[in-house]
Write an enzyme that holds these catalytic residues in place. Sequence first.
Site, mmCIF file in Angstrom:
data_model
loop_
_atom_site.group_PDB
_atom_site.id
_atom_site.type_symbol
_atom_site.label_atom_id
_atom_site.label_comp_id
_atom_site.label_asym_id
_atom_site.label_seq_id
_atom_site.Cartn_x
_atom_site.Cartn_y
_atom_site.Cartn_z
ATOM 1 N N VAL A 126 0.831 -1.205 0.000
ATOM 2 C CA VAL A 126 0.000 0.000 0.000
ATOM 3 C C VAL A 126 0.863 1.251 0.000
ATOM 4 C CG1 VAL A 126 -1.669 1.314 1.383
ATOM 5 C CG2 VAL A 126 -1.998 -1.127 1.034
ATOM 6 N N CYS B 29 -5.446 -9.586 2.950
ATOM 7 C CA CYS B 29 -6.488 -8.671 3.430
ATOM 8 C C CYS B 29 -7.766 -9.366 3.897
ATOM 9 C CB CYS B 29 -6.827 -7.674 2.334
ATOM 10 S SG CYS B 29 -5.376 -6.816 1.742
ATOM 11 N N GLY C 51 -14.500 -20.641 -6.507
ATOM 12 C CA GLY C 51 -13.140 -21.159 -6.534
ATOM 13 C C GLY C 51 -12.797 -21.885 -5.245
HETATM 14 C C1 UGA Z 1 -8.715 -6.970 -1.563
HETATM 15 C C2 UGA Z 1 -9.814 -6.008 -2.045
HETATM 16 O O1 UGA Z 1 -10.349 -6.486 -3.286
HETATM 17 C C3 UGA Z 1 -9.260 -4.600 -2.226
HETATM 18 O O2 UGA Z 1 -10.318 -3.711 -2.570
HETATM 19 C C4 UGA Z 1 -8.631 -4.150 -0.896
HETATM 20 O O3 UGA Z 1 -8.048 -2.849 -1.007
HETATM 21 C C5 UGA Z 1 -7.551 -5.125 -0.497
HETATM 22 O O4 UGA Z 1 -8.139 -6.440 -0.360
HETATM 23 C C6 UGA Z 1 -6.971 -4.648 0.812
HETATM 24 O O5 UGA Z 1 -7.709 -4.567 1.803
HETATM 25 O O6 UGA Z 1 -5.810 -4.223 0.826
HETATM 26 P P1 UGA Z 1 -6.709 -8.289 -2.742
HETATM 27 O O7 UGA Z 1 -6.581 -9.015 -1.439
HETATM 28 O O8 UGA Z 1 -5.495 -7.752 -3.387
HETATM 29 O O9 UGA Z 1 -7.733 -7.062 -2.589
HETATM 30 O O10 UGA Z 1 -7.330 -9.316 -3.801
HETATM 31 P P2 UGA Z 1 -8.770 -9.639 -4.430
HETATM 32 O O11 UGA Z 1 -8.687 -9.430 -5.884
HETATM 33 O O12 UGA Z 1 -9.854 -8.952 -3.726
HETATM 34 O O13 UGA Z 1 -8.858 -11.216 -4.159
HETATM 35 C C7 UGA Z 1 -8.906 -11.751 -2.847
HETATM 36 C C8 UGA Z 1 -9.161 -13.237 -2.897
HETATM 37 O O14 UGA Z 1 -10.494 -13.515 -3.332
HETATM 38 C C9 UGA Z 1 -8.250 -14.020 -3.863
HETATM 39 O O15 UGA Z 1 -7.829 -15.207 -3.248
HETATM 40 C C10 UGA Z 1 -9.131 -14.276 -5.048
HETATM 41 O O16 UGA Z 1 -8.763 -15.418 -5.784
HETATM 42 C C11 UGA Z 1 -10.481 -14.465 -4.376
HETATM 43 N N1 UGA Z 1 -11.625 -14.219 -5.269
HETATM 44 C C12 UGA Z 1 -11.867 -12.971 -5.756
HETATM 45 C C13 UGA Z 1 -12.457 -15.286 -5.611
HETATM 46 O O17 UGA Z 1 -12.259 -16.449 -5.186
HETATM 47 N N2 UGA Z 1 -13.532 -15.046 -6.438
HETATM 48 C C14 UGA Z 1 -13.803 -13.806 -6.923
HETATM 49 O O18 UGA Z 1 -14.808 -13.654 -7.660
HETATM 50 C C15 UGA Z 1 -12.941 -12.756 -6.587
#
Ligand code: UGA
Length: 438
Positions: A11, A263, A256
């Site tokens: 960040v 996070c 998934g």
């Molecule tokens: C997440 C949030 O999306 C951000 O908005 C936030 O700023 C961030 O946390 C944080 O608090 O710093 P991030 O952890 O980088 O971001 O990743 P995501 O893209 O949100 O994915 C998180 C997890 O959910 C991954 O394991 C991903 O594979 C999973 N996921 C995501 C799913 O299984 N299905 C989905 O449809 C979307």
Amino acid sequence: MLITVIGSGYVGLVSGTCFADFGHDVICVDKAEDKIEKLKGGQIPIYEPGLEELVASNVKAGRLSFTTELSDAVRTADVVFIAVGTPSRRGDGHADLSYVYAAAKEIAASLDGFTVVVTKSTVPVGTGDEVERIIRETNPDADFEVVSNPEFLREGAAINDFKRPDRIVVGLTDERAKSVMTEVYRPLYLNRAPLVFTSRRTSELIKYAGNAFLAMKITFINELADLSEAVGADVQDVARGIGLDNRIGAKFLNAGPGYGGSCFPKDTLALVKTAQDHSSPVRLIETTCSINDQRKRSMSKKVAEAVGGDVRGKKIAVLGLTFKPNTDDMRDSPALSIIQALQDKGAEIHAYDPEGMDSAAQLTEHVTFGSDAYEIAKDAHALVIITEWNAFRALDFGRLKKDMAAPVLVDLRNIYGKDEVAKYGFSYTCVGRPDQEI
Ligand code: UGA
């Protein structure tokens, strides 16, 4: 505007670099000397697409610099962002705020002239009050305001998320601080990104509420995936069918192996703890946490079923280790739980990931790492896709079939379809699409 960012993790580094790219003068501070040395030499300690180039161009333009010396960087700053880590506290799941409070104390001693101190780290409700108390106690004469400004960027898409946010949330009450924060975000405001001003406590809660809601949305579709398997429905069509309703929205409905990362797991847990402390439990989130924890390990059952019920003594090739693509971050990655569960059942694990293998090597035991999908698939009884890197979306199944001990694909991210792989003689197992499983 002179901005100092304390903490050069995901960040801090992305925010600092993007602020510099907006035209502000930015100093990024971190205690880790090796990290700062690397950054000064143009090396980026994390994998984030586009970041290296953006750091280089802003350093070259003289707007971005790195230091381990906090005091000088704070003394000259108009705004100081606290972007240090808030990991889960060992043992109880509360956010560990020791780095935030230590930063506040150090900042306090160096404040000079009116300064806005902003918490960008994800911090529980009330942390801003404590930061303010610490600064006032340490330096009673300081002229400052403490503001909450949570970050919503995603790893792997961090620069785009920072520069084109859905919204910017700023928690404050003071008018002077408001005009400074408006100036900081002016370039985005001109791009019409909504700037939501609210109270500090509300802003702190918005960050957790956002992450918890998204974690819940993923968990909802994951449970619907299991139900789809049980009743013979297709979860991807269910997701599309409900996602087209604007009130629900299509995003974050990909079923998934469970969510991971730095996070969602930690923030959902911290929210649960905060809510319990205030005798106002958030039961939906509590349930979300426990469903997700169980889900990761339970994915090993799918693998076992795909290879005939027992993985003992079988070679399983794992494709994708990071918690999602385009990052090297392994924190709370589903791959870790799945690999452990498969090893507990007696499987021999070979794995490949484009960016996560160094870190995975520290977090796993007895895993053999390969240099691509084909190397690890040699003589394997199953190929298991855990993370949907683009590099895995066009595999040569003809070649894989020749090299594998058995043509078995377990696709935990639903990136293929039955017909695509069946024509090469592969059996196919996925998530929530029973008619896709053969
Ligand atoms: C997440 C949030 O999306 C951000 O908005 C936030 O700023 C961030 O946390 C944080 O608090 O710093 P991030 O952890 O980088 O971001 O990743 P995501 O893209 O949100 O994915 C998180 C997890 O959910 C991954 O394991 C991903 O594979 C999973 N996921 C995501 C799913 O299984 N299905 C989905 O449809 C979307």
